[in-house]
Write an enzyme that holds these catalytic residues in place. Sequence first.
Site, PDB file in Angstrom:
ATOM      1  N   PRO A  94       0.812  -1.259  -0.039  1.00 14.79           N
ATOM      2  CA  PRO A  94      -0.019   0.024   0.059  1.00 14.79           C
ATOM      3  C   PRO A  94       0.901   1.260  -0.140  1.00 14.79           C
ATOM      4  O   PRO A  94       0.212   2.527  -0.357  1.00 14.79           O
ATOM      5  CB  PRO A  94      -0.836  -0.315   1.352  1.00 14.79           C
ATOM      6  CG  PRO A  94      -0.827  -1.492   1.542  1.00 14.79           C
ATOM      7  CD  PRO A  94       0.341  -2.002   1.173  1.00 14.79           C
ATOM      8  N   GLU A 121      -0.503 -10.793   7.390  1.00 15.01           N
ATOM      9  CA  GLU A 121      -0.296  -9.203   7.921  1.00 15.01           C
ATOM     10  C   GLU A 121       0.891  -8.771   7.201  1.00 15.01           C
ATOM     11  O   GLU A 121       0.843  -7.457   7.346  1.00 15.01           O
ATOM     12  CB  GLU A 121      -0.329  -9.272   9.477  1.00 15.01           C
ATOM     13  CG  GLU A 121      -1.280  -9.464  10.064  1.00 15.01           C
ATOM     14  CD  GLU A 121      -2.297  -8.530   9.751  1.00 15.01           C
ATOM     15  OE1 GLU A 121      -2.316  -7.305   9.783  1.00 15.01           O
ATOM     16  OE2 GLU A 121      -3.696  -9.018   9.405  1.00 15.01           O
ATOM     17  N   ARG A 159       1.734  -6.909 -22.718  1.00 14.64           N
ATOM     18  CA  ARG A 159       0.897  -6.338 -24.108  1.00 14.64           C
ATOM     19  C   ARG A 159       1.485  -5.361 -24.722  1.00 14.64           C
ATOM     20  O   ARG A 159       1.099  -4.972 -25.862  1.00 14.64           O
ATOM     21  CB  ARG A 159      -0.670  -6.140 -23.467  1.00 14.64           C
ATOM     22  CG  ARG A 159      -0.472  -4.479 -22.719  1.00 14.64           C
ATOM     23  CD  ARG A 159      -2.091  -4.460 -22.225  1.00 14.64           C
ATOM     24  NE  ARG A 159      -2.781  -4.600 -23.162  1.00 14.64           N
ATOM     25  CZ  ARG A 159      -3.344  -3.552 -23.982  1.00 14.64           C
ATOM     26  NH1 ARG A 159      -2.824  -2.486 -24.072  1.00 14.64           N
ATOM     27  NH2 ARG A 159      -4.383  -3.634 -25.075  1.00 14.64           N
ATOM     28  N   ASP A 174      -4.790   2.954 -26.349  1.00 16.43           N
ATOM     29  CA  ASP A 174      -5.069   2.753 -25.163  1.00 16.43           C
ATOM     30  C   ASP A 174      -5.251   3.979 -24.223  1.00 16.43           C
ATOM     31  O   ASP A 174      -4.503   5.143 -24.615  1.00 16.43           O
ATOM     32  CB  ASP A 174      -4.014   1.906 -24.392  1.00 16.43           C
ATOM     33  CG  ASP A 174      -4.124   0.463 -24.702  1.00 16.43           C
ATOM     34  OD1 ASP A 174      -5.067   0.173 -25.449  1.00 16.43           O
ATOM     35  OD2 ASP A 174      -3.242  -0.183 -24.557  1.00 16.43           O
TER      36      ASP A 174
END
Length: 256
Positions: A94, A121, A159, A174
């Site tokens: 995060p 965790e 890709r 894109d």
Amino acid sequence: MRFDIITLFPELFAPFLESGVTRRAYASGQVAVHLWNPRDYAQGNYRRVDDRPFGGGPGMVMMAEPLQHCMDAIRAARADSGETEAVPVVLFSPIGTTLKHEVVAQWSDSQGAILLCGRYEGIDQRFIDKHVTHQISLGDFVLSGGELAAMVMLDAIARLQPGVLNDEGSFQQDSFNPALDGLLDCPHYTRPEVWNGQEVPPELLSGHHANIERWRREQRLKITSLHRPELIEQARAKGLLTAKDEGFLAKIAQQL
């Protein structure tokens, strides 16, 4: 390009690597993927890879020692393949840099990395401090493990490799691509021309390439201004918007 993935669940990757258009990148070896389970390098009859956190609290923490043995095996394998330079180690976390197009583009032009997929965790911080060079996040939410994040990153990288997509120019259209000035992509339509009473925009049926491209540009501007206005500001700051673009945006603003 080689990616070594440290994961407690290597079986999750099999269908991913064998499905979809990006499988060409893995099958051809353009993007080589090697899976490593730290449980194979754990000690004892139970091959334990986690333990309770010091200080108490819920959950378990991945232990540094099995991960270290796994990392040693990866580095030895890469050395046997002729690699001489230190390879980046990526942890999905995060606190990491958000995975955006420009980040994917940088990795797609690299020699690869070791991808560390955490579970429980988290991972003993001492192992992170010793080995991790980059941390990447998919966004402000928490997953059960880093495997899905690793797949997302690999898919986005694969890709962009030459020959992976049927049309070499596909990824140039894109969303977020510099070829589109970082804007969102426009709507797309296919047969039939009328579906449930809804018609394809006439500009797309005109055969007039300049009009088609202008319509697509305006739709990109419209969609981006409505849903991701900060991307409009970024394009404006870089001087990527023309006078016609600005005129169209002003018209849209008046309509709103």
